[in-house]
Design an enzyme around this catalytic site. Structure first.
Site, PDB file in Angstrom:
ATOM      1  N   GLU A   1      -0.265   2.283  -9.317  1.00 54.33           N
ATOM      2  CA  GLU A   1      -0.951   1.228  -8.581  1.00 54.33           C
ATOM      3  C   GLU A   1      -0.880   1.441  -7.064  1.00 54.33           C
ATOM      4  O   GLU A   1      -1.861   1.242  -6.375  1.00 54.33           O
ATOM      5  CB  GLU A   1      -0.302  -0.118  -8.961  1.00 54.33           C
ATOM      6  CG  GLU A   1      -1.060  -1.333  -8.520  1.00 54.33           C
ATOM      7  CD  GLU A   1      -2.354  -1.541  -9.292  1.00 54.33           C
ATOM      8  OE1 GLU A   1      -2.667  -0.702 -10.167  1.00 54.33           O
ATOM      9  OE2 GLU A   1      -3.056  -2.511  -8.994  1.00 54.33           O
ATOM     10  N   ASP A   2       0.270   1.832  -6.592  1.00 52.62           N
ATOM     11  CA  ASP A   2       0.497   1.815  -5.141  1.00 52.62           C
ATOM     12  C   ASP A   2       0.532   3.180  -4.455  1.00 52.62           C
ATOM     13  O   ASP A   2       0.674   3.249  -3.240  1.00 52.62           O
ATOM     14  CB  ASP A   2       1.838   1.104  -4.829  1.00 52.62           C
ATOM     15  CG  ASP A   2       1.835  -0.337  -5.304  1.00 52.62           C
ATOM     16  OD1 ASP A   2       0.738  -0.861  -5.546  1.00 52.62           O
ATOM     17  OD2 ASP A   2       2.920  -0.924  -5.433  1.00 52.62           O
TER      18      ASP A   2
END
Ligand code: MN
Length: 710
Positions: free
Chosen positions: A73-74
């Protein structure tokens, strides 16, 4: 961060340890230079999540996934990278957590919250994904004070509605209690503070009493020769808060701020101590709970009783074995303390089989089934939960389609629906929805409304009712009239009358296919354009042909011959007369009339095999009239060596007579190896037909010729 590694080195070894080392390094590198809201290094977060899971005793794959849970996600890391580095199992766990991350929960009502929890479980598939999510949420809640008040409130509400009940359902009371207390702290800060201060005060006051009870119970154990532990355990704040709220009590009216916990080795000892306690102190009626005989659905087992002690205070006492105590704290996670790492199987049953093992290992078979159903039931159940683009949850029946979704929002949305997107992609309206899909309906103000086919697509009865309502409303008289006119015109154009095509039987036949309940419904939908008239007529003609082949053939001759001309019906005038297609009578043939229902008189040859079983009452004498300007069709069969030869000869002969061939149909007889050609010839009388046959018989290359009945 180093301390987590010490814990891991103590807990895991071999391959597991190597995997965790790699996951640790990989995540640290991936999150390098990222910071949390608190200003500390981002990597602290995955480390803490991993540590919570190590403490719960989870397997190496789960802990590795915890290190990596925010990487996709990051950071620029892809799913492929994770798979290459850590394999399928870790990837699936990470992907599962990432997927849940994307769902925005808008918890409002209790029912919605329950739906969210179901989606959660259904989407996670592997329960370990949920456990990682719980640990993730726990750490985020612990560090909530760095966020804005608004976000604090939202996150705490969501945690209380979704995550804490999930932890409870999985029996992980450690996480459940900490989450609930943290929620209280942010949702009701004043109350939280009040409880903290006052409970501590009261506990200090009552400390001696607790010590006294513990001492007394310890004595009972010693007297019976049972070894075990007895201690006072502070109840968590949220449970006291809930009791005060639900029962409208003040803190002074809550007696069991502390529960006395007795832990022994065997189940027998549990009941023995239980009896001894009741022997000494009076139990409060209705407060005795045997969760050993009947475990809670989340596997919790223990004996509970509330007693009035001889020094005037009421105490709750919980009695359980060490094993039960462990299971009560760790719930489902307790499994990994005792079992080797399980392989994740594709089949859900297998995937959840370890839960069953836990149950069996705990002996609570009856409830284990219930528990298992409560977990997997969501996936197999009769409903599918999907999201609106705004994030609301809509519950639909299994196999529901975007149309069901549209109608569940509003009948106007359904009626104007012209398309749908699922997870941002355009899909056909009959697409089957899956749990967690985000569904968007595309409407158009110019839409004419639902089509009858939709009744076959929708799965929910409410959608079906709404579609029918629409049709009913649109079934205005003018639409019915208009539809009727259109129907009649098209039937006529195709050579049929409305009464021929539309009978009770034929309507019943197409009604089942098109979902109509009455003829007016059909005419109305033709009238306002929801249905094309051709669509209906083609089906009716098809039915007519199959149910009444004779009339159909007759119809062919009717349109090719002059009907009525040349035949007189005895004693009657002006009757509709047509020639039967089965025997093709020509003038000169011995003929008879058949009175057909609603179609006038059909003229057959008297020797026609189709008349053999006809009731006499329906036969009527007919005769050829003098007018000979009519043309008739006759069938002849011609045999010879080759089809080409026969065709050439017949064509030449028919031309000499000044006649016309209507159709030919050739084949080779597989027995005699002869060519056989059927001719349909248009001629004026029986004489002409006989001359033609005689002429053909004279041809040397033709072996046989005769007239056929059909
Ligand atoms: Mn996270």
């Amino acid at each position: 961060m180093l301390e987590i590694f010490e814990r891991i080195e103590k807990t895991y070894n071999g391959k597991d340890l190597a995997l965790l080392k790699r996951a640790y390094d990989y995540a640290r590198k991936a999150h390098e230079n990222q910071k949390r809201a608190s200003g500390e290094e981002y990597f602290i977060h995955p480390c803490t999540v991993a540590k919570i899971l190590v403490d719960l005793g989870l397997d190496a794959a789960t802990v590795a996934a915890a290190f990596l849970h925010d990487v996709i996600e990051d950071t620029p890391v892809s799913e492929g990278d994770i798979k290459k580095e850590f394999g399928e199992e870790v990837l699936e766990l990470v992907v599962g957590v990432t997927k849940l991350e994307k769902i925005q929960f808008h918890s409002k009502e209790e029912e919605q919250a329950e739906n969210f929890r179901k989606i959660f479980v259904a989407m996670a598939k592997d329960i370990r994904v949920i456990i990682i999510k719980l640990a993730d949420r726990l750490h985020n809640m612990r560090s909530l004070n760095f966020l804005s008040i608004e976000r604090q409130q939202r996150m705490a509400r969501e945690t209380l509605d979704i995550y804490a009940p999930l932890a409870d359902r999985l029996g992980i009371s450690q996480i459940k209690c900490e989450l609930e207390d943290l929620c209280l702290k942010y949702l009701e800060p004043d109350f939280y503070e009040y409880l903290q201060i006052n409970i501590d005060e009261r506990l200090k006051e009552g400390e001696d009493l607790v010590d006294h009870v513990v001492e007394e119970v310890n004595k009972m154990l010693t007297d019976s020769g049972v070894s075990g532990e007895v201690f006072g355990r502070k109840k968590h704040l949220y449970s006291i808060y809930r009791k005060m709220r639900e029962r409208n009590k003040t803190l002074d009216q809550i007696y069991d701020l502390v529960a006395i916990r007795v832990i022994v080795n065997t189940v027998d000892e549990c009941y023995e101590v239980f009896g001894k306690i009741h022997n000494k102190w009076k139990p409060v009626p209705g407060r005795i709970k045997d969760y050993i005989a009947t475990p809670k659905p989340n596997m919790y087992r223990s004996l509970h009783t509330t007693v009035v002690t001889n020094f005037g205070r009421v105490f709750e006492i919980q009695i359980r074995t060490y094993e039960m105590n462990h299971a009560a704290e760790y719930g489902i996670a307790a499994h990994w303390k005792y079992k080797e790492n399980k392989k994740v199987a594709d089949d859900l049953d297998t995937r959840l089989s370890w839960i069953r093992e836990v149950m069996e290992w705990q002996g609570g078979l009856k409830d284990s089934k219930e528990f298992l159903n409560s977990l997997k039931g969501d996936i197999y159940s009769s409903e599918v939960l999907v999201f609106t683009p705004k994030g609301d949850v809509i519950s639909l029946p299994k196999d529901a389609t975007p149309l069901d979704f549209a109608y569940s929002i509003h009948s106007a949305v359904g009626n104007k629906c012209v398309g749908a997107k699922v997870n941002s992609k355009m899909v056909p309206l009959n697409t089957v929805l899956n749990v967690g899909d985000v569904v968007e309906v595309i409407t158009s103000q110019t839409s004419k409304g639902p089509s009858w086919d939709w009744l076959k697509i929708v799965k929910s009865s409410s959608a079906r009712v709404k579609i029918r309502q629409f049709f009913k409303r649109e079934m205005k008289e003018e639409n019915v009239k208009m539809g009727k006119v259109m129907f009649e015109a098209e039937a006529k154009r195709r050579g049929y009358s409305t009464s021929e095509l539309l009978t009770d039987e034929s309507f019943e036949h197409i009604a089942a296919k098109l979902s109509f309940t009455g003829q007016d419904e059909m005419f109305a939908s033709i009238g306002y354009g929801a249905l094309t008239v051709n669509h209906v007529i083609v089906k009716l003609i098809d039915y007519y042909r199959r149910s009444q082949p004779q009339q159909e053939v007759a119809k062919f001759y009717k349109s090719n011959n002059k009907t009525g001309g040349g035949v007189k019906v005895k004693g009657m005038a002006g009757l509709l007369v047509r020639f039967a297609g089965c025997c093709n009578p020509v003038p000169g043939d011995d003929i008879i009339g058949f009175i057909s229902r609603g179609h006038g008189v059909t003229v057959h040859r008297r020797d026609c095999p189709n008349l053999k079983h006809v009731e006499d009452g329906r036969l009527i004498e007919v005769s050829w009239s003098e007018e000979a300007d009519s043309v008739y069709n006759a069938s002849i069969k011609v045999m010879g060596n080759t089809q080409a030869e026969i065709l050439a000869i017949v064509a030449a002969t028919v031309a000499k007579f000044g006649l016309e061939i209507v159709s030919t149909n050739g084949r080779t007889d597989h027995k005699t190896k002869q060519a056989v050609v059927d001719f349909n010839v248009r001629l004026n009388s029986k004489d002409e037909l006989e001359s033609l046959i005689t002429k053909l018989k004279q041809e040397s290359k033709i072996t046989d010729v005769y007239r056929t009945a059909n």
